[in-house]
Design a protein around this motif. Structure first.
Motif, PDB file in Angstrom:
ATOM      1  N   PHE B 132       0.853  -1.197   0.000  1.00 14.66           N
ATOM      2  CA  PHE B 132       0.000   0.000   0.000  1.00 14.66           C
ATOM      3  C   PHE B 132       0.881   1.238   0.000  1.00 14.66           C
ATOM      4  CE2 PHE B 132       0.441  -1.877   4.276  1.00 14.66           C
ATOM      5  CZ  PHE B 132       1.256  -0.914   4.864  1.00 14.66           C
ATOM      6  N   ILE B 133       0.242   2.367  -0.249  1.00 18.42           N
ATOM      7  CA  ILE B 133       0.907   3.656  -0.062  1.00 18.42           C
ATOM      8  C   ILE B 133       0.280   4.249   1.195  1.00 18.42           C
ATOM      9  CG2 ILE B 133       1.004   6.019  -0.973  1.00 18.42           C
ATOM     10  CD1 ILE B 133       1.252   4.670  -3.781  1.00 18.42           C
ATOM     11  N   SER B 134       1.101   4.675   2.138  1.00 13.85           N
ATOM     12  CA  SER B 134       0.538   5.152   3.407  1.00 13.85           C
ATOM     13  C   SER B 134      -0.023   6.560   3.262  1.00 13.85           C
ATOM     14  CB  SER B 134       1.621   5.141   4.496  1.00 13.85           C
ATOM     15  OG  SER B 134       2.055   3.823   4.700  1.00 13.85           O
ATOM     16  N   VAL B 135      -1.280   6.602   2.853  1.00 14.11           N
ATOM     17  CA  VAL B 135      -1.941   7.911   2.774  1.00 14.11           C
ATOM     18  C   VAL B 135      -3.298   7.784   3.444  1.00 14.11           C
ATOM     19  CG1 VAL B 135      -2.727   7.351   0.420  1.00 14.11           C
ATOM     20  CG2 VAL B 135      -2.878   9.705   1.230  1.00 14.11           C
ATOM     21  N   ILE B 146       0.611  15.945  -9.823  1.00 12.56           N
ATOM     22  CA  ILE B 146       1.823  15.220 -10.234  1.00 12.56           C
ATOM     23  C   ILE B 146       1.571  14.604 -11.601  1.00 12.56           C
ATOM     24  CG2 ILE B 146       3.622  13.630  -9.406  1.00 12.56           C
ATOM     25  CD1 ILE B 146       1.637  13.026  -7.032  1.00 12.56           C
ATOM     26  N   PRO B 147       2.127  15.184 -12.658  1.00 11.93           N
ATOM     27  CA  PRO B 147       1.982  14.520 -13.961  1.00 11.93           C
ATOM     28  C   PRO B 147       2.788  13.219 -13.974  1.00 11.93           C
ATOM     29  CG  PRO B 147       3.071  16.672 -14.183  1.00 11.93           C
ATOM     30  CD  PRO B 147       2.896  16.418 -12.727  1.00 11.93           C
ATOM     31  N   ILE B 148       2.207  12.193 -14.543  1.00 11.91           N
ATOM     32  CA  ILE B 148       2.895  10.901 -14.649  1.00 11.91           C
ATOM     33  C   ILE B 148       2.882  10.513 -16.122  1.00 11.91           C
ATOM     34  CG2 ILE B 148       2.843   8.468 -13.975  1.00 11.91           C
ATOM     35  CD1 ILE B 148       1.253   9.367 -11.469  1.00 11.91           C
ATOM     36  N   GLN B 187       4.037  -2.012  -9.278  1.00 12.75           N
ATOM     37  CA  GLN B 187       3.022  -0.960  -9.458  1.00 12.75           C
ATOM     38  C   GLN B 187       3.439   0.301  -8.706  1.00 12.75           C
ATOM     39  OE1 GLN B 187      -0.882  -1.865  -7.814  1.00 12.75           O
ATOM     40  NE2 GLN B 187      -1.543   0.257  -8.053  1.00 12.75           N
ATOM     41  N   PHE B 188       3.842   0.133  -7.456  1.00 10.48           N
ATOM     42  CA  PHE B 188       4.166   1.301  -6.635  1.00 10.48           C
ATOM     43  C   PHE B 188       5.583   1.825  -6.914  1.00 10.48           C
ATOM     44  CE2 PHE B 188       0.914  -0.562  -3.515  1.00 10.48           C
ATOM     45  CZ  PHE B 188      -0.114   0.184  -4.067  1.00 10.48           C
ATOM     46  N   LEU B 191       5.454   4.302  -9.833  1.00 12.14           N
ATOM     47  CA  LEU B 191       4.723   5.566  -9.681  1.00 12.14           C
ATOM     48  C   LEU B 191       5.416   6.505  -8.699  1.00 12.14           C
ATOM     49  CD1 LEU B 191       1.111   4.065  -9.416  1.00 12.14           C
ATOM     50  CD2 LEU B 191       2.069   5.296 -11.374  1.00 12.14           C
ATOM     51  N   GLN B 193       4.072   8.354  -6.530  1.00 13.25           N
ATOM     52  CA  GLN B 193       3.432   8.274  -5.211  1.00 13.25           C
ATOM     53  C   GLN B 193       4.055   7.173  -4.348  1.00 13.25           C
ATOM     54  OE1 GLN B 193       1.995   8.217  -8.266  1.00 13.25           O
ATOM     55  NE2 GLN B 193      -0.235   8.220  -8.053  1.00 13.25           N
TER      56      GLN B 193
END
Lengths: 637, 255
Positions: B132-135, B146-148, B187-188, B191, B193
């Protein structure tokens, strides 16, 4: 009678939620950990709620009948999620999304709820992106949008045809983080079979451990249901095999009112059933109607192959009947007309319940390559399932139930008529009125879970300050006894019919009489038939094995028992509503052109049904007023 | 309607987690338009009508996206057709008179609960350790802040398409979960993020994978071949690179 108070705050619609957020009670951070919150269902609405509440400091217990929260049916949503970002600079706004949703719902939803939904829609996109949800982007790296039915702006965010999967996995990752941190206790393979009400407030649930058969009690100071919709009452639907109404229905029988059960949505472009062995229907994206032409033979009972039927013997019935919109009429109109031509004996395919969706002209016009670029993956999916190549023979499609707008009645706080019982996502009735627009289901599930319940739950707890209750209380014992007795009864029938056989029969009655198009006579007949089926179910089904192990037949039987009660209520609701609106079409109420004829004078209300005993309900009405979007008639001629 | 085909099915039966398993033979006649799970639905209906114990198997969406179903058909997790989940495997892919062996996903980390049902919850434990992303829910920056690059977003999506069915583990002779873990790590890692926790994440997930009893990767590519979503083996390479980097850079050393 129950007094229905929608608790919509005063003030201009654009200020209600913002103002109300300040007015609502808060629970201070140190006190949050004293509250046990039960969340049932871990799809988009449930997972987002459980994760967010745990982040805030509440002690959450989450329940799912799946082996993992990542399986919920939210995962199958293909198209996208709406938000009023106006990234395209094409005139979108919160107000426009609100306006389109109220209009799309055919003026049978609650304005204030819909406005709030539109208002928080933008936060959902920000949240999902922060979680790492890989939405589609432009070459410049910014998010892109597609357009969807019922809107003149491009506001739909998407990730290929897997938007539901990506958003669910986002919510699942947030939930997993809280499980790992010990803030959420996750109970998988548990099915909620009763709600425990103590002194008039929801204080716990009774669940069955699906692996061991044990009946377990769980207490909390509030219960949140996020258990999805009830399209599987039709047996064949696009819902997942295990989607069911049981948690919501058992809560209904404990006093939560069920609203607008007749409001169901039937999607026009599913792959037709291949025969009696079919267990579930698969949806094809609606975008196919942009280039495919829908037709049936002019002559009933024409068994020639489609390519052998000459042009002049084909009936492109949508193009003929609706010259302005043609094959792009709204979902309900397309579905209804497919049913009509099949009822006339002009349906095609092995079952006669299908119409052609023909790309021959599109291939001629655009070339095969262009068609492939636009629809390649859909054609592939179609061929995989049917064995037919749609580049060579026309596709066959038929409408399929896939979403239910009705559900447990909730107020502006998403609280049901049982204090302390909250209902989120498809399981509640609140935002889509009589018809849901495409790409709005994901939006509502996440709005409820991420951005509404964290505030309104705090208000309930801060106002009521509920104390912890023990699962030793008599109310828990009574509910457990109730569950055990039902299981015992189901297992003791030992009759001749299978559970599936009764479910199929119920499905036939529902789709035929309480489906795409309804009549007074048909609905009365349906009620009679459903009662007979219920009688037969309780006297003649057979469930092999006992309740001490994984018993999938027993699980299904409990769910079908509830569908057999819900089905009757759907028919009653449809019978009560002497008008046509959105997904509810009564043949007696149509314009000369065959369009739905609403009756705002008499039926501009939410029909909220109070359970008295099996087969007996009392109707309560929540009047709907439209201060901002004035009701108008639809026309697609 | 297409003509029915006759098949012999040898299906793995196991009454309880403790019981001994065995194969039971069934003769069946089925329309080629049915999926293999619809065939089992019909078979179960017949068994129930005779008051016999139906075959326990799992499925939900029947569209190949939820990851609930999973049967090993003639030695292949999800059957012999590439990039196809069990629920999307149609009987027209088999010939009249054929014999099929239906077994559960087998791996040290998966307990066989009953018949074709296994417990894949160890995969959840790996996600809980760091997938996960801790948000927190609240007010993250505007989604367009944030352009990706489009290509990066698509690569991340390729990895994120994993349906968590666990076939990769069943396909691997070492019962490794590297493809599953590699997909989530990638995946993470791709990115922006995902950058702040990138190296902590890969260590936490890989270590948990080991604790759960999954084996290691010996590059046979069996996982990629059997994956119903075609998740690429390059995700494993990316995970290995990140794991190694994490191990040699002292600031992110966790264990």
């Amino acid at each position: 009678m129950v007094k229905l108070d929608s608790k919509v705050p005063a003030g201009h619609i654009s200020e209600k939620w913002e103002k109300h957020k300040f007015e609502m009670k808060l629970v201070n951070p140190a006190n949050k950990r004293k509250y046990d919150i039960i969340v049932v269902g871990t799809g988009l609405a449930g997972a987002s709620a459980a994760a967010t509440l745990a982040e805030l400091g509440y002690k959450v217990k989450a329940f799912s009948f799946h082996d993992t929260p990542r399986r919920a049916h939210s995962i199958a949503a293909q198209g996208g999620i709406n938000a009023a970002k106006n990234y395209q600079n094409d005139g979108d706004s919160v107000y426009r999304l609100f306006y389109d949703t109220v209009k799309g719902g055919d003026f049978r939803s609650r304005e204030a709820n819909v406005y709030r939904l539109a208002e928080v829609s933008n936060n959902i996109i920000d949240q999902a992106v922060a979680q790492g949800v890989p939405f589609a982007r432009e070459y410049g790296g910014y998010l892109t949008n597609r357009s969807f039915g019922g809107a003149q702006v491009s506001r739909t965010f998407y990730a290929r045809g897997e938007t539901g999967q990506q958003l669910l996995l986002g919510a699942y990752s947030a939930l997993s983080r809280q499980i790992g941190a010990g803030n959420v206790q996750m109970y998988t393979r548990r099915e909620m079979l009763d709600l425990v009400v103590v002194d008039g407030h929801a204080r716990g649930i009774i669940v069955r451990n699906l692996l061991t058969g044990e009946i377990e009690r769980y207490a909390g100071q509030a219960v949140i249901l996020a258990t999805g919709g009830y399209s599987n009452v039709y047996f064949l639907s696009t819902n997942a095999m295990n989607s069911n109404v049981t948690a919501a229905w058992r809560a209904h029988k404990r006093g939560a009112l069920f609203a607008n059960p007749a409001f169901t949505q039937i999607h026009p472009t599913a792959i037709p059933a291949h025969g009696g062995a079919q267990s579930k229907l698969v949806l094809m994206s609606e975008s196919l109607r942009n280039d495919g032409r829908i037709w049936v033979p002019k002559k009933p009972g024409d068994t020639r192959k489609p390519n052998e039927i000459p042009e002049e013997e084909r009936d492109y019935y949508l193009e003929v009947k609706y010259p302005a919109f043609g094959n792009l009429v709204p979902r309900d109109v397309a579905s209804r007309n497919a049913k009509y031509v099949c009822d006339e004996g002009r349906g095609v395919g092995p079952t006669g319940r299908a119409v052609y969706l023909d790309f021959a002209d599109a291939i001629k016009r655009m070339g095969r390559k262009a068609v492939e670029e636009k629809y390649g993956n859909l054609f592939e999916m179609y061929e995989n399932i049917t064995g037919d190549n749609p580049y060579e023979v026309p596709m066959m499609i038929y409408p399929a139930p896939h979403y239910t707008m009705g559900g447990l009645w909730v107020d502006y706080h998403l609280m049901s008529t049982i204090p302390g019982l909250f209902v989120l996502g498809e399981a509640n009735f609140s935002d889509h009125g009589a018809n849901r627009l495409g790409a709005s289901a994901l939006m509502q599930g996440l709005a409820d879970g991420y951005f509404v319940i964290p505030y309104t739950l705090g208000n309930y707890l801060g106002t009521e300050r509920p104390q912890k209750v023990s699962t030793d209380r008599p109310e828990f014992a009574e509910a457990e006894e109730n569950v055990k007795n039902t299981i015992k009864k189901l297992l003791s029938i030992k009759g001749k019919k299978t559970v599936d056989a009764i479910h199929k029969e119920l499905g036939h009655v529902m789709i035929d009489k309480v489906g795409i198009s309804r009549t007074k006579e048909g609905l009365e007949e349906a009620i009679k038939k459903i009662r007979e089926l219920r009688e037969e179910f309780w006297n003649n089904i057979n469930i092999p094995e006992d309740d001490k192990t994984l018993n999938q037949t027993l699980e299904r039987a409990g769910r079908i028992a509830d569908f057999l009660e819900l089905g009757e209520l759907m028919a009653r609701d449809a019978l009560n509503r002497n008008e046509s609106c959105g997904g509810h079409f009564r043949e007696e109420y149509q314009t000369e052109e065959g369009e739905a004829l609403r009756n705002d004078e008499e039926y501009s209300y939410v029909a909220a049904w109070e359970f008295k005993k099996v087969g007996e309900w009392e109707l309560n009405k929540e009047p709907l007023t439209f201060e901002y979007v004035k009701p108008s008639m639809r026309s697609y001629k | 309607m297409a003509e029915k085909i006759n098949l012999t099915l040898n299906i793995w039966r196991k009454e309880s987690p403790e019981a001994e398993g065995y194969f039971e033979e069934f003769k069946i006649s089925v329309t080629p338009d049915a999926s293999i799970l619809e065939m089992l639905d019909e078979l179960n209906n017949d068994l129930e009508a005779q008051n016999k114990r139906p075959i326990a198997f799992e499925s939900d969406c029947r569209e190949g996206i939820c990851g609930t179903c999973g049967i090993v058909v003639n030695g292949h997790p999800h059957g012999p057709i590439p990039k196809t989940a069990t629920c999307q495997l149609h009987m027209r892919n088999f010939k009249d008179g054929e014999t099929l062996y239906l077994e559960p996903f087998r791996a040290k980390a998966y307990k066989n609960i009953k018949d074709l049902v296994v417990d894949r919850s160890p995969l959840d434990k790996i996600i809980q350790a760091g997938g996960f992303i801790s948000v927190n829910t609240g007010n993250p920056p505007d989604a367009n802040s944030i352009p990706i690059p489009k290509e990066t977003a698509l690569q991340a999506l390729d990895a994120a398409e994993c349906i968590g069915c666990g076939a990769c583990v069943a396909a691997c002779k070492n019962a490794s979960a590297m493809l599953f873990v590699g997909a989530k790590v990638s995946q993470f890692a791709l990115l922006p993020q995902g950058q702040p926790e990138r190296y902590e994440r890969v260590q936490a997930m890989v270590n948990t994978m080991d604790e759960m009893g999954f084996g290691s990767c010996t590059n046979t590519y069996a996982c990629e071949a059997e994956c119903p979503k075609g998740i690429s083996i390059t995700n494993i390479a990316r995970m290995n690179r990140d794991y190694l980097k994490a191990k040699i850079s002292s600031h992110s050393m966790q264990y």
